[in-house]
Design an enzyme around this catalytic site. Structure first.
Site, mmCIF file in Angstrom:
data_model
loop_
_atom_site.group_PDB
_atom_site.id
_atom_site.type_symbol
_atom_site.label_atom_id
_atom_site.label_comp_id
_atom_site.label_asym_id
_atom_site.label_seq_id
_atom_site.Cartn_x
_atom_site.Cartn_y
_atom_site.Cartn_z
ATOM 1 N NE ARG A 1 -2.362 1.916 3.015
ATOM 2 C CZ ARG A 1 -2.345 1.922 4.347
ATOM 3 N NH1 ARG A 1 -2.944 0.988 5.041
ATOM 4 N NH2 ARG A 1 -1.705 2.880 4.996
ATOM 5 C CG HIS B 1 -7.170 2.476 5.468
ATOM 6 N ND1 HIS B 1 -7.363 1.195 5.013
ATOM 7 C CD2 HIS B 1 -8.365 2.885 5.983
ATOM 8 C CE1 HIS B 1 -8.625 0.840 5.250
ATOM 9 N NE2 HIS B 1 -9.240 1.845 5.836
ATOM 10 C CE1 TYR C 1 0.051 2.284 8.346
ATOM 11 C CE2 TYR C 1 -1.001 4.013 9.610
ATOM 12 C CZ TYR C 1 -0.970 3.207 8.500
ATOM 13 O OH TYR C 1 -1.948 3.310 7.549
#
Ligand SMILES: Cc1ncc(C[n+]2csc(CCOP(=O)(O)OP(=O)(O)O)c2C)c(N)n1
Ligand SMILES: [Mg+2]
Length: 356
Positions: free
Chosen positions: A255, A259, A268
């Protein structure tokens, strides 16, 4: 008895790197098909990039970005016939565009407007599922039912790595294996479930290994390689049509965007890994392949991109021209026998909206 094929651990690839890894080709795909696939990729990419802008401008709500997931979506859908069905999650919100759904319908969905609701039978595209993995049993049930009715339809469902930890995935995959449902289970392994990395999601070495437990074959492909995804899905569709049941495809990617528009991955994610993935993102990778193989010219590429941008401009204009939604629709279909409080709730909602 179902025949259990071992899961393939190696990543299937077709597109080379223009240097030491040679390009392959896919049997049966001519120049027109390759260009059609390019158009689909660019349409999805343009939709995604413009949607992030529209979100920032306050014209659509929170949006689940699918940048660098286009190869998995366009590649798998290209392997289907129009009569086959697609069961998407929020990450594949614009997959209906590949079936002729209008841009304004998809944008309206993200605007929370009823013009974004479509009749699944018009496109053979089911409603978008936001609760993780719930589309899997829907798709499996549909595929099995379709088979019972003697129809020649295959279902494709797409879900994430995180979805494979859900009960709904387990129930769907178990049922699909036992009933030999004509279904393709395509896992977009982007290695994150919001901020949960794959290493915390499962102790399995590869997600494809899960397929063995359901008695179904599993294939692992490079999810950034649209041709590899297409080829693997085409094989899976052939098996399904031939009555050999489901296939699990693990499409491996990373990714490279948040998100969703509400997420800040900087706390993160590894920025170097993201940068590496962005350098090798799926649309330009395919574009370079088409140029190397002499299928795409600069003029073609320019025209395809302009066409997609024009569709987006017209799409957002049409979505914004929709009259305001009727607020009572929020309550309709929620109860067969609405409780007395519902009338009060509706009146309150209308008051807040300055509508009553
Ligand atoms: C049943 C359920 N639990 C939790 C959530 C909240 N949630 C939204 S997206 C997401 C992560 C899903 O990750 P993955 O399946 O890998 O799909 P991706 O978003 O990476 O495409 C979660 C937990 C949800 N939508 N549904
Ligand atoms: Mg994921």
């Amino acid at each position: 008895m179902s025949r259990v094929l071992p899961a393939e651990g190696d990543l299937r690839r077709v597109i080379g790197d223009g240097d030491t890894i040679p390009d392959g080709e896919v049997d049966g795909l001519g120049a027109d098909d390759l260009l059609a696939l390019y158009r689909n990729l660019v349409l999805l990419r343009t939709y995604d990039e413009r949607s992030v802008v529209y979100h920032r401008q306050g014209r659509i709500g929170t949006y689940a970005i699918f940048w660098n997931h286009e190869a998995m979506q366009a590649g798998s859908v290209f392997a289907l016939e129009d009569r086959d069905w697609i069961f998407p999650a929020y990450r594949e919100s614009a997959i209906g565009l590949l079936r002729g759904m209008s841009v304004s319908t998809v944008l309206s969905w993200w605007r929370g407007h009823p013009a974004g609701w479509w009749n699944p039978e018009d496109f053979n595209v089911a409603s978008i599922c936001v609760p993780i993995a719930t589309q899997v049993p829907h798709a499996v049930g549909f595929a099995w039912g379709s088979r019972l009715k003697g129809e020649d339809r295959v279902a494709l469902t797409l879900f994430g790595d995180g979805a494979t930890s859900e009960g709904a995935f387990h129930e769907g995959a178990t049922f699909a294996g036992v009933m030999k449902a004509p279904i393709v289970l395509l896992c977009n392994n982007n290695q994150w479930a919001i901020s949960t990395p794959l290493s915390k999601q499962t102790a399995a070495e590869n997600l494809v290994d899960k397929a063995i437990g359901y008695g179904i074959p599993g294939v692992r492909v490079d999810g950034g390689d649209v041709l590899a995804v297409f080829e693997a899905t085409r094989d899976a569709v052939e098996r399904a049509r031939a009555g050999d049941g489901p296939t699990f495809i693990e499409a491996v990617t990373y990714r490279a965007a948040p998100h969703a528009t509400a997420d800040d991955p900087s706390i993160y994610i590894d920025p170097d890994r993201v940068e590496e993935e962005r350098e090798n993102e799926c649309v330009r990778r395919y574009e370079r392949y088409l140029r190397r193989t002499g299928v795409l010219t600069d003029e073609d590429a320019e025209a395809v991109k302009n066409e997609a941008l024009e569709l987006m401009r017209a799409g957002i204009a049409a979505a914004e021209a929709e009259p305001p939604a009727d607020p009572s629709l929020v309550f309709e279909h929620a109860y067969a026998d609405p409780p007395p409080s519902q009338a009060r709730d509706l009146a309150e909602l209308k008051r807040i909206l300055g509508d009553g």
